[in-house]
Design an enzyme around this catalytic site. Structure first.
Site, PDB file in Angstrom:
ATOM      1  N   TYR A 141       0.822  -1.215   0.000  1.00  9.29           N
ATOM      2  CA  TYR A 141       0.000   0.000   0.000  1.00  9.29           C
ATOM      3  C   TYR A 141       0.857   1.268   0.000  1.00  9.29           C
ATOM      4  CZ  TYR A 141      -4.744  -1.785   0.704  1.00  9.29           C
ATOM      5  OH  TYR A 141      -5.970  -2.366   0.543  1.00  9.29           O
ATOM      6  N   LYS A 191       3.102 -15.229   1.709  1.00  6.94           N
ATOM      7  CA  LYS A 191       3.434 -16.072   0.560  1.00  6.94           C
ATOM      8  C   LYS A 191       4.950 -16.279   0.566  1.00  6.94           C
ATOM      9  CE  LYS A 191       1.347 -16.946  -2.920  1.00  6.94           C
ATOM     10  NZ  LYS A 191       0.904 -18.295  -3.406  1.00  6.94           N
ATOM     11  N   ASP A 224      -2.896 -17.936   0.213  1.00  2.00           N
ATOM     12  CA  ASP A 224      -3.918 -18.519  -0.671  1.00  2.00           C
ATOM     13  C   ASP A 224      -4.561 -19.738  -0.019  1.00  2.00           C
ATOM     14  OD1 ASP A 224      -1.500 -19.894  -0.917  1.00  2.00           O
ATOM     15  OD2 ASP A 224      -1.712 -20.261  -3.072  1.00  2.00           O
ATOM     16  N   ASP A 248      -6.392  -7.120   3.673  1.00  2.00           N
ATOM     17  CA  ASP A 248      -7.533  -6.463   3.031  1.00  2.00           C
ATOM     18  C   ASP A 248      -8.453  -7.517   2.416  1.00  2.00           C
ATOM     19  OD1 ASP A 248      -9.035  -4.263   2.029  1.00  2.00           O
ATOM     20  OD2 ASP A 248      -8.069  -4.533   0.076  1.00  2.00           O
ATOM     21  N   ASP A 252     -12.268  -9.162   4.050  1.00  2.00           N
ATOM     22  CA  ASP A 252     -13.552  -9.127   3.340  1.00  2.00           C
ATOM     23  C   ASP A 252     -14.140 -10.528   3.247  1.00  2.00           C
ATOM     24  OD1 ASP A 252     -13.484  -6.378   2.863  1.00  2.00           O
ATOM     25  OD2 ASP A 252     -14.128  -6.590   0.778  1.00  2.00           O
TER      26      ASP A 252
HETATM   27  C1  IPM Z   1     -10.450  -1.329   3.769  1.00  2.00           C
HETATM   28  C2  IPM Z   1     -10.698  -0.646   2.470  1.00  2.00           C
HETATM   29  C3  IPM Z   1      -9.558   0.327   2.218  1.00  2.00           C
HETATM   30  C4  IPM Z   1      -8.312  -0.471   2.019  1.00  2.00           C
HETATM   31  C5  IPM Z   1      -9.786   1.322   1.070  1.00  2.00           C
HETATM   32  C6  IPM Z   1     -11.072   2.083   1.207  1.00  2.00           C
HETATM   33  C7  IPM Z   1      -8.620   2.256   0.931  1.00  2.00           C
HETATM   34  O1  IPM Z   1     -10.851  -1.577   1.457  1.00  2.00           O
HETATM   35  O2  IPM Z   1     -10.315  -0.628   4.791  1.00  2.00           O
HETATM   36  O3  IPM Z   1     -10.409  -2.561   3.792  1.00  2.00           O
HETATM   37  O4  IPM Z   1      -8.020  -0.966   0.921  1.00  2.00           O
HETATM   38  O5  IPM Z   1      -7.566  -0.614   3.000  1.00  2.00           O
HETATM   39 MG    MG Z   2     -10.925  -3.575   2.138  1.00  2.00          MG
END
Ligand code: IPM
Ligand code: MG
Length: 367
Positions: A141, A191, A224, A248, A252
């Site tokens: 990032y 990884k 993975d 990230d 999710d």
């Molecule tokens: C998260 C989001 C952020 C990230 C974005 C909005 C920059 O996806 O907090 O998971 O990628 O970290």
């Molecule tokens: Mg995210």
């Protein structure tokens, strides 16, 4: 000690979910005598619209001073074409980076009342309670070099994955400390089969473990395979520690195991300040959901639970955090459902505001 809180509602559904959190904050002031000195400011697209930048220096400075920042969400299609440097997301990334919030705690907890909502079978997710600790201030990032450059006749997109030992060590410590308060297990994901930064990650996590936390059970997994195991049998995990990008993605994925992204809070913590409290920013894992903004459809629970995390990690009020979490559990058990939670069991549809009011009522009822 006063409790200072900076609220940054942001874009899309951010302001409407934050309005419900305000009701909860006011309740704790009125009924539990925990007063907050609250200020509010702009971040993301809303800051860009007013100031031409997604985060002003003044807001950044304010964020550095307060005990905790509570953020709604940033971004929206209106800002898609903006230059990268002023995109709404840059406001959030600047907060994370300049406050040095290296440990991002993302719990994925399946509420009993919602076990039918997951796309996975009920017995795979019922009772699930895992914590992903995502490194938040380094890795791909932020690594340099980055950019889009010209090479001969074509463009080349470049990002760099980079981790120092100390960056890995400090987030590993956060994960081990949390594990000691939970199931005493950490699984580290990288990884190492492909990336040197992954080899170093694995080594350093192991070293910190052996030297400082030998009593915690540690395992390593390629990220993975970790994704696969998270969908196969997520209850094998307690704390997962991983880098910024894998974290990230995996968070999710883990969020969806619990049925709805509208449920999940997060805490981003840095080093202790002079008053002993960690630098901290709390935000829901979900985004700004521009498609449903302003319609009373958004689920305020993720943001409300983010405030519960603030009570626990910034304000030393673990019991009050548990009180708020219990109120959320109660309204869900009572069948109240925002639009994202309308699923197999029917339930009673409520608006964003209705959900906030119900949680406050449940807090009252439990007094
Ligand atoms: C998260 C989001 C952020 C990230 C974005 C909005 C920059 O996806 O907090 O998971 O990628 O970290
Ligand atoms: Mg995210």
């Amino acid at each position: 000690m006063t409790n200072t809180l900076l609220i940054l509602p942001g874009d899309g559904i951010g302001p409407e979910v934050m309005a419900e959190v305000r009701k909860v904050i006011d309740w704790f002031g009125a009924k539990r005598g925990i007063a907050f000195d609250v200020s509010e400011d702009l971040v993301g697209g809303s800051a860009y619209d007013t100031h031409g930048t997604p985060l002003t220096d003044a807001t950044m400075a304010k964020a550095q001073e307060v005990d905790a920042v509570l953020l709604g969400a940033v971004g929206g299609p209106k800002y898609d074409k903006l230059d990268f440097s002023v995109k709404p997301e840059r406001g959030l990334l600047r907060l994370r980076k300049e406050m040095d919030l290296y440990a991002n705690l993302r719990p994925a907890q399946c509420f009993d009342a919602l076990a039918d909502f997951s796309s996975l079978k009920k017995d795979v997710v019922a009772g699930l309670d895992i914590m992903i600790v995502r490194e938040l201030t380094s890795g791909i990032y932020f690594g340099e070099p980055r950019g889009i450059i010209k090479e001969g006749n074509e463009r080349v997109g470049i990002n760099t994955q980079r981790y120092t030992e100390s960056e890995i060590a400090r987030v590993a410590r956060s994960a081990f400390e949390l594990a000691k308060l939970r199931g005493n297990k950490v699984c580290s994901m990288e990884k190492a089969n492909v990336m040197e930064s992954g080899v170093l990650w694995r080594d350093v996590v192991q070293e910190i473990h052996d030297a400082e936390y030998p009593e915690v059970e540690l395992s390593h997994m390629y990220a993975d395979a970790g994704a696969m195991q998270l969908t196969r049998w997520p209850k094998q995990f307690d704390v997962i520690v991983t880098d910024n990008l894998f974290g990230d993605l995996l968070s999710d994925l883990a969020a969806m195991l619990t049925g709805s992204l509208g449920m999940l809070p997060s805490a981003s913590l840095g080093a202790p300040m002079a008053n002993g409290r960690p630098k901290a920013l709390y935000e829901p894992v979900h985004g700004s959901a521009p498609d449903i903004a302003g319609q009373g459809k958004a689920n305020p629970i993720a943001c409300i639970l983010s405030f519960a995390m603030a009570l626990r990690y910034s304000f030393g009020q673990g019991d009050e955090a548990a009180r708020l979490e219990a109120a959320v559990e109660k309204v869900l058990a009572d069948g109240l459902r925002t639009a994202d939670l309308m699923g197999p069991d029917g339930g009673t549809p409520v608006s964003t505001q209705g959900m906030g009011d119900a949680i406050v009522a449940a807090l009252d009822a439990a007094l």
